[in-house]
Design an enzyme around this catalytic site. Structure first.
Site, short mmCIF file in Angstrom:
data_model
loop_
_atom_site.label_atom_id
_atom_site.label_comp_id
_atom_site.label_asym_id
_atom_site.label_seq_id
_atom_site.Cartn_x
_atom_site.Cartn_y
_atom_site.Cartn_z
N GLU A 1 -12.50 -2.10 2.28
CA GLU A 1 -13.14 -1.97 3.61
C GLU A 1 -14.24 -0.91 3.64
OE1 GLU A 1 -10.09 -1.60 6.66
OE2 GLU A 1 -9.53 -3.70 6.43
N TYR B 1 -6.68 -9.01 11.63
CA TYR B 1 -5.37 -8.83 12.27
C TYR B 1 -5.52 -9.24 13.73
CZ TYR B 1 -4.30 -5.84 8.23
OH TYR B 1 -4.09 -5.36 6.95
N GLU C 1 -6.35 -9.40 3.45
CA GLU C 1 -5.51 -8.77 4.49
C GLU C 1 -5.54 -9.68 5.71
OE1 GLU C 1 -5.89 -4.61 5.52
OE2 GLU C 1 -6.51 -4.11 3.47
N GLU D 1 0.85 -1.19 0.00
CA GLU D 1 0.00 0.00 0.00
C GLU D 1 0.89 1.24 0.00
OE1 GLU D 1 -2.84 0.02 3.21
OE2 GLU D 1 -3.63 2.00 2.66
N GLN E 1 1.49 -6.54 5.43
CA GLN E 1 1.82 -6.24 4.06
C GLN E 1 3.16 -6.89 3.72
OE1 GLN E 1 1.05 -2.09 3.05
NE2 GLN E 1 -0.84 -2.04 4.22
O1 AHR Z 1 -3.00 -2.89 6.12
C1 AHR Z 1 -3.21 -1.70 6.82
C2 AHR Z 1 -4.65 -1.21 6.73
O2 AHR Z 1 -5.48 -2.13 7.38
C3 AHR Z 1 -5.25 -1.13 5.35
O3 AHR Z 1 -4.98 0.08 4.73
C4 AHR Z 1 -6.70 -1.25 5.61
O4 AHR Z 1 -7.39 -1.84 4.53
C5 AHR Z 1 -6.80 -2.07 6.88
O5 AHR Z 1 -7.63 -1.49 7.80
#
Ligand code: AHR
Length: 503
Positions: free
Chosen positions: A179, A250, A298, A33, A353
């Site tokens: 998102e 996450y 993600e 990103e 990432q």
């Molecule tokens: O990966 C970091 C961020 O996490 C991304 O920009 C977003 O899509 C997510 O909330």
């Protein structure tokens, strides 16, 4: 009080004919990103001693090639929701500097769409390109695909040629926004609004190039209030033009509770199963023959860098630079196993990432190095190709905040053509070694080629530029043997294991 002794034995039950699915190699994808130092100082740093003539960091490319990353999602993330793709093409001196509102910085646009496509070719990966459905709409989605995928003779295809790319890029995989369920997202919408917009964008983009595949946004996490309803409504409004539904997650260990942290893969597993059910519910209601598959685009551990402040409106600051430790690598290993166990429906996944920003690879002006999480990701990508076997894991479990968690996560992958069989296994027990057994009598003649182990006495051990090899896999082939067709392997306490067999 004396702790109850657990039975530290685990049995894998497989049958050569019972496969879950062929693995789509795109589950080993990643994500770049325009955020922090992912692009600038990460993959692109003109003038740096490791940069090639285009400014691409060669040392970083080498590490990406080591992993064998098959697809890279780009350019965002939250960034994409106010991005004008036209800003990022054409002569660099004419490209505008813009306020980048997602992350509070200035975007210089010195690396853009054409550079990304060129970089993908050099690094041996494929693009997964995201369009802005936040502040923009279907007109711009139509234009960018015309720029990328039409040969010549129209406004945007000729613009690409003028910018130096004679041949079309033929980008096959397109994300329709990012998102869009999140209130933080620029252009955030309700599920109805987004579903209609994504359906229309997919329709117009497929008129330009019917061979593309589209990914619509699912929930940005399992814990969003709109989760479940969001998926259903979005699909009800975009089913016919959609190929994949996205999932994001996450995990973190801010409470320093390692058993619960390592049990997060249970939540990930439930998330995937539930989203599959929603996709199939909409399929049933629509009496559709088409199946929507999943793009887990993600996923990672992310919490170490939370709360770090940056100077507003500066260029590519140190942002989201999580320094990963050994226990993070264990969870990443379990998450990879979870993705593989759902290989029949999860066709795309992106570790978020790739470089510097919550990433397996870090850079400084003087070098690039592998974080702890690099290793399970690299080994799964390199050795986890072929077919996933339906792997029944008989293992003791423990209570966790996510429900009953297995002490051992495991999956078996076969490659019949090359006559190999690979077992990935995480032992989450922090004190006890486990003994793994697997009946391999259907695989007569298969021998242990390698048993690689990632373990460390310190759960919080990290790799740094000065100490890059603190946490890395070691050879433990003596820990596995096949005797009369039965594999026995020792899984050390707190360890990620890759046991490879071949004929
Ligand atoms: O990966 C970091 C961020 O996490 C991304 O920009 C977003 O899509 C997510 O909330």
């Amino acid at each position: 009080m004396k702790k109850a002794k657990i039975d530290n034995k685990v049995q894998l039950c497989i049958d050569r004919d019972f496969t879950i699915s062929k693995i789509d190699e795109r589950i080993y994808g990643s994500f770049i990103e325009h955020l922090g130092r992912a692009v600038y100082e990460g993959i692109y740093q003109p003038g740096n001693k490791f940069a090639d003539k285009n400014g691409y960091r060669k040392d970083v490319m080498k590490l990406i090639k080591e992993i064998g990353v098959p697809i890279v999602r780009y350019p965002g993330g939250n960034f994409v929701s106010a991005f004008n793709w036209e800003d990022s093409v054409g002569p660099k001196k004419d490209r505008p500097r813009r306020l980048e509102l997602a992350w509070g910085v200035v975007e210089t646009n010195q690396f853009g769409l054409d550079e990304f496509m060129d970089w993908c070719k050099k690094v041996g990966t494929k693009p997964m390109y995201a369009v802005n459905l936040g502040t923009r709409g279907i007109e711009d989605a139509k234009n960018v695909i015309e720029y990328c995928n039409i040969k010549s003779g129209t406004k945007y295809s000729d613009m690409r040629i003028k910018n130096g790319a004679k041949d079309p890029y033929n980008i096959k995989l397109w994300c329709l926004g990012n998102e869009m369920d999140g209130p933080w997202q620029m252009g955030h919408m309700t599920a109805e609004e987004y579903g209609l917009k994504a359906g229309r964008a997919g329709h117009i983009m497929k008129l330009v190039d019917p061979s593309i595949e589209t990914v619509v946004c699912g929930s940005s996490s399992l814990y969003m209030d709109t989760y479940g309803q969001w998926e259903r409504i979005v699909l009800e409004n975009s089913y016919d033009t959609t190929d994949y539904l996205s999932l994001h997650t996450y995990y973190g260990n801010a409470e320093n509770d390692t058993p619960n942290f390592l049990a997060s893969s249970v939540a990930m597993d439930q998330f995937i199963s539930q989203v599959i059910s929603i996709c199939d519910y909409v399929k049933a209601v629509k009496r559709s023959k088409k199946t929507i598959n999943l793009s887990f685009d993600e996923w990672n551990v992310w919490y170490h860098s939370n709360g770090a402040k940056i100077e507003k409106w500066c260029e590519h600051p140190h942002q989201l630079e999580d320094i990963y430790n050994f226990e993070d690598a264990l969870l990443v290993g379990s998450m990879l196993i979870t993705l593989l166990r759902h290989a029949d429906r999860v066709k795309i996944a992106c570790l978020a990432q790739l470089v510097n920003v919550i990433a397996p690879i870090m850079t400084s002006d003087t070098g690039a190095w592998r974080q702890t999480i690099f290793y399970p990701y690299m080994q799964a990508s390199v050795y986890g190709r072929g077919e996933v076997l339906n792997t029944v894991v008989k293992t003791p479990t423990y209570e966790s905040k996510h429900g009953e968690a297995p002490y051992v996560d495991s999956v078996v992958v076969t490659d019949e053509e090359n006559e190999t069989l690979t077992i990935f296994a995480v032992n989450k027990n922090l004190e006890e070694d486990f003994e793994l057994t697997c009946d391999l009598r259907q695989y007569a003649g298969y021998k242990v080629v390698e048993h690689s182990v990632l373990t460390h006495k310190d759960l919080k051990a990290e790799n740094t530029e000065k100490n890059p090899d603190n946490v890395k896999p070691v050879d433990f082939t003596k820990g596995s043997k096949v005797d009369k067709g039965i594999l026995t392997s020792k899984l050390p306490a707190k360890s990620w294991n890759v046991i490879r067999l071949a004929k």
